[in-house]
Design a protein around this motif. Structure first.
Motif, PDB file in Angstrom:
ATOM      1  N   PRO A  10       0.815  -1.228   0.000  1.00  0.00           N
ATOM      2  CA  PRO A  10       0.000   0.000   0.000  1.00  0.00           C
ATOM      3  C   PRO A  10       0.848   1.278   0.000  1.00  0.00           C
ATOM      4  N   GLU A  11       2.078   1.193   0.543  1.00  0.00           N
ATOM      5  CA  GLU A  11       2.927   2.398   0.601  1.00  0.00           C
ATOM      6  C   GLU A  11       3.261   2.936  -0.794  1.00  0.00           C
ATOM      7  N   LEU A  12       3.160   2.079  -1.815  1.00  0.00           N
ATOM      8  CA  LEU A  12       3.405   2.522  -3.195  1.00  0.00           C
ATOM      9  C   LEU A  12       2.357   3.514  -3.675  1.00  0.00           C
ATOM     10  N   PHE A  17      -2.478  10.531  -3.685  1.00  0.00           N
ATOM     11  CA  PHE A  17      -3.652  11.082  -3.014  1.00  0.00           C
ATOM     12  C   PHE A  17      -3.283  12.213  -2.056  1.00  0.00           C
ATOM     13  N   LYS A  18      -1.989  12.583  -2.058  1.00  0.00           N
ATOM     14  CA  LYS A  18      -1.514  13.618  -1.140  1.00  0.00           C
ATOM     15  C   LYS A  18      -1.125  14.897  -1.859  1.00  0.00           C
ATOM     16  N   ALA A  19      -1.553  15.053  -3.111  1.00  0.00           N
ATOM     17  CA  ALA A  19      -1.209  16.266  -3.860  1.00  0.00           C
ATOM     18  C   ALA A  19      -2.326  16.658  -4.815  1.00  0.00           C
ATOM     19  N   SER A  20      -2.398  17.951  -5.072  1.00  0.00           N
ATOM     20  CA  SER A  20      -3.224  18.488  -6.160  1.00  0.00           C
ATOM     21  C   SER A  20      -4.696  18.085  -6.071  1.00  0.00           C
ATOM     22  N   ILE A  21      -5.263  17.685  -7.194  1.00  0.00           N
ATOM     23  CA  ILE A  21      -6.715  17.495  -7.297  1.00  0.00           C
ATOM     24  C   ILE A  21      -7.204  16.325  -6.443  1.00  0.00           C
ATOM     25  N   LEU A  22      -6.447  15.231  -6.417  1.00  0.00           N
ATOM     26  CA  LEU A  22      -6.896  14.079  -5.620  1.00  0.00           C
ATOM     27  C   LEU A  22      -6.869  14.416  -4.133  1.00  0.00           C
ATOM     28  N   CYS A 111      -5.186  -5.272  -5.790  1.00  0.00           N
ATOM     29  CA  CYS A 111      -3.977  -5.185  -6.600  1.00  0.00           C
ATOM     30  C   CYS A 111      -3.334  -6.560  -6.711  1.00  0.00           C
ATOM     31  N   GLY A 112      -3.204  -7.046  -7.934  1.00  0.00           N
ATOM     32  CA  GLY A 112      -2.579  -8.348  -8.161  1.00  0.00           C
ATOM     33  C   GLY A 112      -1.063  -8.264  -8.016  1.00  0.00           C
ATOM     34  N   HIS A 113      -0.459  -9.393  -7.679  1.00  0.00           N
ATOM     35  CA  HIS A 113       1.002  -9.514  -7.593  1.00  0.00           C
ATOM     36  C   HIS A 113       1.401 -10.902  -8.009  1.00  0.00           C
ATOM     37  N   GLU A 141      -0.522  -2.074  -8.244  1.00  0.00           N
ATOM     38  CA  GLU A 141      -0.612  -0.833  -7.466  1.00  0.00           C
ATOM     39  C   GLU A 141      -0.634   0.427  -8.312  1.00  0.00           C
ATOM     40  N   LEU A 142       0.296   0.527  -9.277  1.00  0.00           N
ATOM     41  CA  LEU A 142       0.307   1.746 -10.094  1.00  0.00           C
ATOM     42  C   LEU A 142      -0.933   1.811 -10.963  1.00  0.00           C
ATOM     43  N   ALA A 143      -1.396   0.650 -11.410  1.00  0.00           N
ATOM     44  CA  ALA A 143      -2.644   0.588 -12.189  1.00  0.00           C
ATOM     45  C   ALA A 143      -3.824   1.043 -11.327  1.00  0.00           C
ATOM     46  N   ALA A 144      -3.839   0.655 -10.044  1.00  0.00           N
ATOM     47  CA  ALA A 144      -4.923   1.070  -9.144  1.00  0.00           C
ATOM     48  C   ALA A 144      -4.942   2.585  -8.996  1.00  0.00           C
TER      49      ALA A 144
END
Ligand code: 6GU
Length: 224
Positions: A10-12, A17-22, A111-113, A141-144
């Motif tokens: 999850p840290e990825l 979500f900590k910047a800008s519009i999100l 998220c698959g791995h 993760e990046l896809a999510a």
């Protein structure tokens, strides 16, 4: 809207979500994003979440018990509209899928791995499988994050008027026309005169023409 994201990493996914519009969407309370560490549901003292595949092919498989426990716990707390598995063999993400998902209230992203998840998890819980394109990432993760971004910006109250999603590329099956700002001339390159004409009808027609031309050149496949 609430999005619950299940992952071994999850840290990825924290910074988007900590910047800008999100960030503004989260701060405003328009969306909630909750991360769940799958390892918290892992088996044994090593909190195992993956194991070797039956049949003896290469790579590891995400086990059914941690995934079922995690998803079932979430489902016991509220009703989810979709449980989405991020996987390269899912349906390719596009604007229509983002539009549809932006109208939902509660979503789970898994998220698959490794080589993927035990097939029975798909049959038991997964309602939608999404890929973000025909290439392979190290995990979902990046896809999510890409999927969440494409959805959240469409949720009412997230974008302001100037950022309106209605004029985006793809929203009307056309790429965006060229845009310009000051200065009028830079190193001999001028802004098209029509944009300074003040004739908004003509400007609108020109922009549409440009959008069609650019779409024919770059992405004829998306033209109706
Ligand atoms: Cl959703 N996951 C992974 N691992 N690779 C991808 C993808 C997802 N979408 C495109 N490539």
């Amino acid at each position: 809207m609430r999005i619950d994201i299940i992952s071994v990493l999850p840290e990825l996914m924290e910074s988007p979500f900590k910047a800008s519009i999100l960030k503004r969407a989260v701060d405003k309370g328009v969306v909630e994003v909750h991360f769940h560490q799958l390892r918290d549901f892992g088996l044994g003292k090593h909190r195992q979440v993956d194991d070797e595949p039956y049949g003896g092919s290469a790579g590891m498989v995400m086990m059914i018990e941690p995934l079922d426990h995690c998803i079932s716990e979430l489902k016991s707390q509220r009703n989810y509209d979709e449980v989405i598995y991020l996987t390269p063999d899912g349906e390719t993400l596009n604007q229509k899928i983002a539009n549809t998902l932006s109208l939902k209230n509660n979503l789970i992203f898994l998220c698959g791995h490794y080589k993927g998840i035990d097939q029975r998890v798909r049959e038991m819980h997964i309602t939608k499988e999404i890929s973000i394109g025909d290439y392979v990432l190290t995990g979902g993760e990046l896809a999510a994050c890409v999927l969440a971004d494409s959805i959240i910006r469409l949720v009412p109250g997230v974008l302001n008027d100037e950022q309106s999603a209605l004029t985006d590329s793809f929203q009307d099956n056309l790429l965006s026309p060229p845009i310009y700002t000051r200065p009028f001339e830079y190193k001999g390159m001028k802004v098209p005169e029509i944009l300074l004409s003040g004739n908004s009808r003509k400007i609108e027609d020109w922009l549409h023409e440009q959008a069609v031309k650019i779409t024919e050149e770059k992405r004829p496949d998306i033209l109706r």
